[in-house]
Design an enzyme around this catalytic site. Structure first.
Site, PDB file in Angstrom:
ATOM      1  N   HIS A 160       3.179   6.387  -7.073  1.00 37.51           N
ATOM      2  CA  HIS A 160       2.407   7.522  -7.592  1.00 37.51           C
ATOM      3  C   HIS A 160       3.343   8.738  -7.716  1.00 37.51           C
ATOM      4  CE1 HIS A 160      -1.686   9.884  -7.163  1.00 37.51           C
ATOM      5  NE2 HIS A 160      -1.235   9.875  -8.395  1.00 37.51           N
ATOM      6  N   HIS A 208       0.828  -1.208   0.000  1.00 41.80           N
ATOM      7  CA  HIS A 208       0.000   0.000   0.000  1.00 41.80           C
ATOM      8  C   HIS A 208       0.866   1.265   0.000  1.00 41.80           C
ATOM      9  CE1 HIS A 208      -3.447   2.593   1.256  1.00 41.80           C
ATOM     10  NE2 HIS A 208      -2.454   3.299   1.761  1.00 41.80           N
ATOM     11  N   GLU A 209       1.741   1.363   0.977  1.00 42.23           N
ATOM     12  CA  GLU A 209       2.565   2.574   1.082  1.00 42.23           C
ATOM     13  C   GLU A 209       3.463   2.720  -0.136  1.00 42.23           C
ATOM     14  OE1 GLU A 209       1.767   4.731   3.095  1.00 42.23           O
ATOM     15  OE2 GLU A 209       0.506   3.502   4.393  1.00 42.23           O
ATOM     16  N   HIS A 243       1.788   4.549  -2.907  1.00 40.54           N
ATOM     17  CA  HIS A 243       1.918   6.013  -2.834  1.00 40.54           C
ATOM     18  C   HIS A 243       3.262   6.443  -3.422  1.00 40.54           C
ATOM     19  CE1 HIS A 243      -1.639   6.902  -0.475  1.00 40.54           C
ATOM     20  NE2 HIS A 243      -1.262   6.159   0.537  1.00 40.54           N
TER      21      HIS A 243
HETATM   22 ZN   LIG Z   1      -2.440   5.368   2.127  1.00 37.73          ZN
END
Ligand SMILES: [Zn+2]
Length: 708
Positions: A505, A498-499, A502
């Site tokens: 992104h 998940h992290e 980011h």
């Molecule tokens: Zn998050």
């Protein structure tokens, strides 16, 4: 979670009119200087002295105000270049000092750092308002905004102009001087209250430690026991076992300890954070925060804080968020009732008793008996998965998957300054070209806030020459014994992906201006790329290569993978209800306007109205809800995870429809339409460009095993 530095995109200010003389006079220091070294300069972690934060921040604020005044007082007629682009250049010294200050606050907090925060947070808030309420500056921004169609601006320039104009209007730029002054006061007061909230929470997480004996912890898996022993040793209690008052310590204890009395104790301590009626109690502060937010929203012309917060997000209105949440809620609590019934059957069959009476499933039993149900129903003991989940290997796995999807290559870099010896740095390349740097700070330590997050140390931009991004991932894995590989849980593995989503992104960003770069997107959209990236952990490609046993080196057996897949919808009642109850209470608190709210009673009453099952608590009870009370960022915004998750599942189905998780054409479209465009395109348009239609909630419901 995703975190921004304090001088965030909304007020990103930088430096055309560099004013070195002023900077020297007012006490600028090494922290505000342009970064030097390889890769276009790197953060000077080796030069940080806590004593430099205050003078550094003050000098940078003075410098930024001078830069802003120069833009606002420019005698030339306002243009995109001399106003919007000039603002993009301003405030760079503040970005640099502020970054270090925020990293120390979040990962190396000490009483000295906390004292600086107490003093500086309100001042920083005043500073930011001085810029957002600068009348001459706003007039120029508005002139550029109104002429945007005629001025031959690129779509990105138009979008950036709207982003700036909108953030000024939303901060009160059009209000009377009196109303502006009041908003400034409110923001200043809120900044102080946020800091206190956060410090109270940190104190309760640090100060409450349960020390246990070897006999108390004998039912725990070896690695959980070892971690507890290491934590006790670090606190000078060698030979004992410490259960810290953090999620990563509480969760495995409640899952595996067969001591019901201790489970209850650990549960009560954890879910009482900020609610102990002592010096660190957060209830009074919350009441004030809610009042001030309601007053500010009114002044700004919105019915409630929730309306103000959601207006510029993808959801647009609180009603849209409530509709989505209430569409999912009944299925979630229905599933909890089924899960509880199954767990009760296990407890009854075992003859579990307390004080001579058969037990009834309580909140401190949920994780423990759910684990037993998992074992019985799916023949899956999550602890048998753990030996295959080595932190280092999983990191390699997520790097590999990012290579497949985006063509990235990760190369370890040594010799760069870091804020702690645990931090490692990686250069990211694509087709041999430098893309950015990735810093990884994986372990829990005293002074580091709990949870996991991404932080952009520098955002990608290219309007004044190419500047590459620097991103970091931060987590709180419990460091194992020296020389032992760190084994993490399946959920921890999901969090890592998940992290890292980011971070991807940020790394994929290919825009012109920093104000619309990378993860500087709407709150309910920013969690989409990160949640989407979670989907690549369970792919056979990652598991077969990187989920290898820490002793034998053998890949995770296909039967075990099949069991994990089969158990995919397991305990979703708990997970979704735990989260949604927090998101609903967040929205309800901020829809209540200026009602006089007693946080404890409000939480209790509203949960009762919702039909919250008694067997589990909110993921974040109100007095410990840092997302919404340690800052404005996620306030009336915790729904964002659900909003983004709907996008995430719907988007991943695009890969599945195209033939699989590594489908090249879909990955390219994801890169081109979403991952690389930052905030240069409206999120709803980005999504449509990728998917060919609006998002559909059904994929989300299917993924949870809920009826569609
Ligand atoms: Zn998050």
């Amino acid at each position: 979670m995703q975190r921004r530095t304090f001088l965030a995109a909304s007020t990103a200010m930088a430096a055309t009119t560099a004013l070195p003389a002023l900077a020297q006079q007012t006490g600028a220091n090494s922290l505000s200087q342009p970064w030097t070294g390889r890769f276009g300069g790197v953060p000077p972690f080796d030069k940080v002295k806590v004593a430099d934060f205050k003078p550094g921040l003050e000098a940078a604020m003075a410098q930024e105000l001078a830069e802003i005044d120069a833009i606002a007082n420019n005698p030339a007629p306002p243009t995109f270049e001399n106003t919007i682009a000039a603002m993009e250049r301003s405030g760079r010294a503040g970005d640099r000092v502020g970054l270090m200050y925020s990293i120390w606050g979040g990962t190396l907090s000490t009483p000295e750092v906390r004292a600086v925060e107490k003093e500086m947070e309100p001042k920083l808030s005043v500073h930011s308002d001085k810029i957002l309420q600068n009348e001459k500056l706003f007039k120029r921004i508005e002139a550029v905004y109104e002429a945007r169609d005629k001025a031959e601006l690129t779509p990105e320039q138009q979008r950036l102009t709207w982003v700036r104009w909108n953030s000024f209007v939303r901060s009160g730029a059009k209000l009377t001087p009196q109303a502006k002054a009041r908003i400034g006061k409110i923001n200043e007061e809120l900044a102080g209250l946020f800091t206190t909230f956060n410090q109270n929470l940190l104190a309760d997480e640090t100060d409450y430690v349960l020390y246990l004996t070897a006999d108390d912890v004998k039912s725990l898996p070896a690695d959980v026991r070892d971690a507890a022993a290491a934590a006790a040793k670090e606190k000078g209690k060698d030979g004992q076992f410490a259960i810290l008052n953090t999620r990563s310590s509480m969760d495995p204890f409640l899952t595996y300890s067969d001591r019901r009395d201790l489970r209850e104790k650990v549960w009560r301590t954890y879910y009482s954070r900020g609610d102990n009626g002592d010096a660190h109690d957060n209830n009074a502060g919350i009441k004030q925060i809610l009042k001030l937010r309601a007053e500010r929203a009114k002044l700004l012309g919105y019915p409630t804080h929730a309306h103000w917060r959601v207006e510029n997000a993808m959801a647009k209105t609180p009603e849209n968020t409530m509709d989505l949440m209430m569409r999912v809620w009944p299925s979630a609590i229905e599933r909890v009732h089924q899960e509880v019934a199954e767990m009760q059957a296990v407890a009854d069959k075992e003859g579990a008793q307390e004080n001579g009476k058969a037990i009834k499933i309580a909140p401190w039993d949920y994780r423990y008996y759910a684990e037993k149900v998992r074992g019985a129903r799916y023949d899956l003991d999550m602890n048998s998965v753990k030996p295959y989940l080595q932190l280092d290997k999983l990191r390699e796995g997520m790097h590999w998957a990012a290579g497949q999807l985006y063509g990235f290559e990760f190369i370890p870099v040594t010799g760069l300054p870091v804020q702690h010896p645990d931090v490692t740095v990686w250069e990211v390349k694509r087709a041999g070209q430098h893309v950015g740097l990735w810093y990884f700070d994986p372990y829990a330590r005293t002074g580091k806030r709990s949870g996991a997050w991404m932080n952009a140390y520098r955002t990608q931009e290219k309007f004044d020459g190419k500047i590459t991004t620097i991103v970091s991932n931060n987590a709180n894995f419990v460091k194992g014994a020296p020389g032992q590989p760190v084994l993490v849980s399946w959920d921890d593995g999901v969090t890592m992906f998940h992290e890292f989503g980011h971070a991807l992104h940020g790394l994929n960003s290919d825009v012109v201006y920093p104000g619309v770069s990378g993860t500087r997107v709407a709150r309910d959209y920013v969690e989409f790329p990160s949640q989407l990236n979670e989907n690549w952990l369970p792919t056979p490609e990652v598991l077969n290569k990187f989920a290898v046993h820490y002793q034998t080196g053998k890949p995770i057996p296909p039967e075990l993978v099949a069991k994990i897949k089969k158990a995919h919808t397991f305990r979703q009642g708990f997970d979704v209800t735990e989260y949604l109850s927090s998101a609903l209470i967040d929205m309800k608190l901020h829809l209540a306007g200026d009602a006089d709210i007693d946080p404890r009673a409000f939480e209790k009453d509203e949960l009762a109205k919702l039909g919250m099952p008694a067997e589990l608590p909110m993921r974040h009870r109100t007095p410990q809800f840092g997302h919404i009370f340690a800052g404005d960022g996620y306030s009336a915004g915790y729904y964002s995870y659900l909003w983004s998750e709907v996008l995430d599942h719907d988007a991943f189905e695009a890969f599945e429809e195209a033939g699989g998780a590594y489908d090249k054409a879909t990955a390219k479209r994801l890169h081109d339409k979403i991952m690389s465009v930052g905030n240069t395109v409206d999120p709803a348009d980005q999504y449509r460009a990728f998917r060919g239609r609006d998002p559909d909630v059904k994929a989300y419901l299917r993924s949870k095993g809920f009826p569609t």
